[in-house]
Design a protein around this motif. Structure first.
Motif, mmCIF file in Angstrom:
data_model
loop_
_atom_site.group_PDB
_atom_site.id
_atom_site.type_symbol
_atom_site.label_atom_id
_atom_site.label_comp_id
_atom_site.label_asym_id
_atom_site.label_seq_id
_atom_site.Cartn_x
_atom_site.Cartn_y
_atom_site.Cartn_z
ATOM 1 N N LYS A 26 -24.646 18.990 -40.111
ATOM 2 C CA LYS A 26 -24.501 20.429 -40.337
ATOM 3 C C LYS A 26 -25.198 21.103 -39.173
ATOM 4 C CE LYS A 26 -25.987 24.156 -43.406
ATOM 5 N NZ LYS A 26 -26.806 24.499 -44.586
ATOM 6 N N GLN A 27 -24.518 22.048 -38.540
ATOM 7 C CA GLN A 27 -25.163 22.736 -37.427
ATOM 8 C C GLN A 27 -24.767 24.199 -37.382
ATOM 9 O OE1 GLN A 27 -23.971 20.127 -34.216
ATOM 10 N NE2 GLN A 27 -22.501 21.602 -33.483
ATOM 11 N N VAL A 38 -28.475 27.969 -28.334
ATOM 12 C CA VAL A 38 -29.594 27.430 -29.106
ATOM 13 C C VAL A 38 -29.013 26.983 -30.439
ATOM 14 C CG1 VAL A 38 -31.867 27.858 -30.097
ATOM 15 C CG2 VAL A 38 -31.198 29.020 -27.965
ATOM 16 N N ARG A 39 -29.069 25.669 -30.675
ATOM 17 C CA ARG A 39 -28.414 25.059 -31.827
ATOM 18 C C ARG A 39 -29.434 24.483 -32.789
ATOM 19 N NH1 ARG A 39 -25.421 19.979 -30.076
ATOM 20 N NH2 ARG A 39 -27.475 19.064 -30.321
ATOM 21 N N LEU A 40 -29.153 24.607 -34.079
ATOM 22 C CA LEU A 40 -29.885 23.901 -35.136
ATOM 23 C C LEU A 40 -28.971 22.814 -35.658
ATOM 24 C CD1 LEU A 40 -31.369 26.729 -37.354
ATOM 25 C CD2 LEU A 40 -32.633 25.131 -35.933
ATOM 26 N N LYS A 72 -37.312 21.405 -43.547
ATOM 27 C CA LYS A 72 -37.425 22.653 -44.325
ATOM 28 C C LYS A 72 -37.420 23.867 -43.403
ATOM 29 C CE LYS A 72 -39.541 20.680 -48.378
ATOM 30 N NZ LYS A 72 -40.731 20.399 -49.117
ATOM 31 N N GLU A 73 -38.049 23.730 -42.240
ATOM 32 C CA GLU A 73 -38.006 24.819 -41.260
ATOM 33 C C GLU A 73 -36.578 25.038 -40.765
ATOM 34 O OE1 GLU A 73 -40.835 23.494 -38.349
ATOM 35 O OE2 GLU A 73 -42.523 24.422 -39.394
ATOM 36 N N ASN A 79 -30.702 30.582 -41.972
ATOM 37 C CA ASN A 79 -30.492 31.957 -42.416
ATOM 38 C C ASN A 79 -30.394 32.936 -41.247
ATOM 39 O OD1 ASN A 79 -30.514 31.365 -45.221
ATOM 40 N ND2 ASN A 79 -32.736 31.199 -45.128
ATOM 41 N N LEU A 80 -30.902 32.543 -40.081
ATOM 42 C CA LEU A 80 -30.860 33.394 -38.892
ATOM 43 C C LEU A 80 -29.676 33.084 -37.971
ATOM 44 C CD1 LEU A 80 -34.639 33.352 -37.881
ATOM 45 C CD2 LEU A 80 -33.414 35.115 -39.163
ATOM 46 N N CYS A 81 -28.926 32.041 -38.304
ATOM 47 C CA CYS A 81 -27.821 31.620 -37.439
ATOM 48 C C CYS A 81 -26.693 32.638 -37.427
ATOM 49 C CB CYS A 81 -27.270 30.272 -37.898
ATOM 50 S SG CYS A 81 -28.321 28.887 -37.457
#
Length: 155
Positions: A26-27, A38-40, A72-73, A79-81
């Motif tokens: 999931k990203q 900037v990717r999560l 968890k972070e 939520n900011l993506c």
């Protein structure tokens, strides 16, 4: 660090028989500016933040920095993506000294399957499996950051 990779469309599901591992990803993207993304990413029970620079003119090379972060972070940062979370299964397939990472997309990108191979040098050669299709290296519409904005179902 420089990332050197080539990207291809996938012609068939035959790669699954050759895969030695697969996992869900999931990203999301905190920033998709053309100069940097900037990717999560959450993969299993691990999470990463990655910064990628602009690609070279031929699309083969770009700066990449990645750091593991607390899961968890990462979940909170989703939520900011920007809109357009990417969900996919990644399959790993050995090819000589290299490994193909094949991403089978879901959701708005259902039906798209893309293979990437990370190289040591731009001139490296590798064996091309029969399921490997058209090269799309450097075609930004296949970048995950762009798939989050303009998903495959809209093409």
């Amino acid at each position: 660090m420089q990332e050197i990779e080539r990207k291809y469309l996938v012609l068939s599901q035959d790669f699954k028989k050759e895969s030695y591992e697969n996992f869900s990803i999931k990203q999301g993207f905190l920033n998709t500016d053309p100069e940097r993304t900037v990717r999560l990413r959450i993969t299993g029970n691990k999470a990463f933040i990655t910064i990628k620079g602009k690609s070279s003119k031929n699309g083969l090379t770009r700066f990449e920095w990645e750091k593991e972060i607390d899961i968890k972070e990462a979940e909170a940062l989703f939520n900011l993506c920007e809109p357009g979370i990417i969900e996919k299964t990644r399959y790993l397939v050995k090819s000589g000294d290299f490994v193909f990472e094949i991403d089978e997309f879901y959701g708005e990108n259902e039906g798209l399957t893309v293979a990437e191979i990370e190289l040591n040098n731009e001139t490296d050669t590798f064996q091309k499996p029969e399921w490997l299709g058209e090269e799309v290296t450097g075609d930004i519409k296949y970048y995950n950051s762009q798939l989050s904005k303009n998903p495959y179902e809209n093409w």
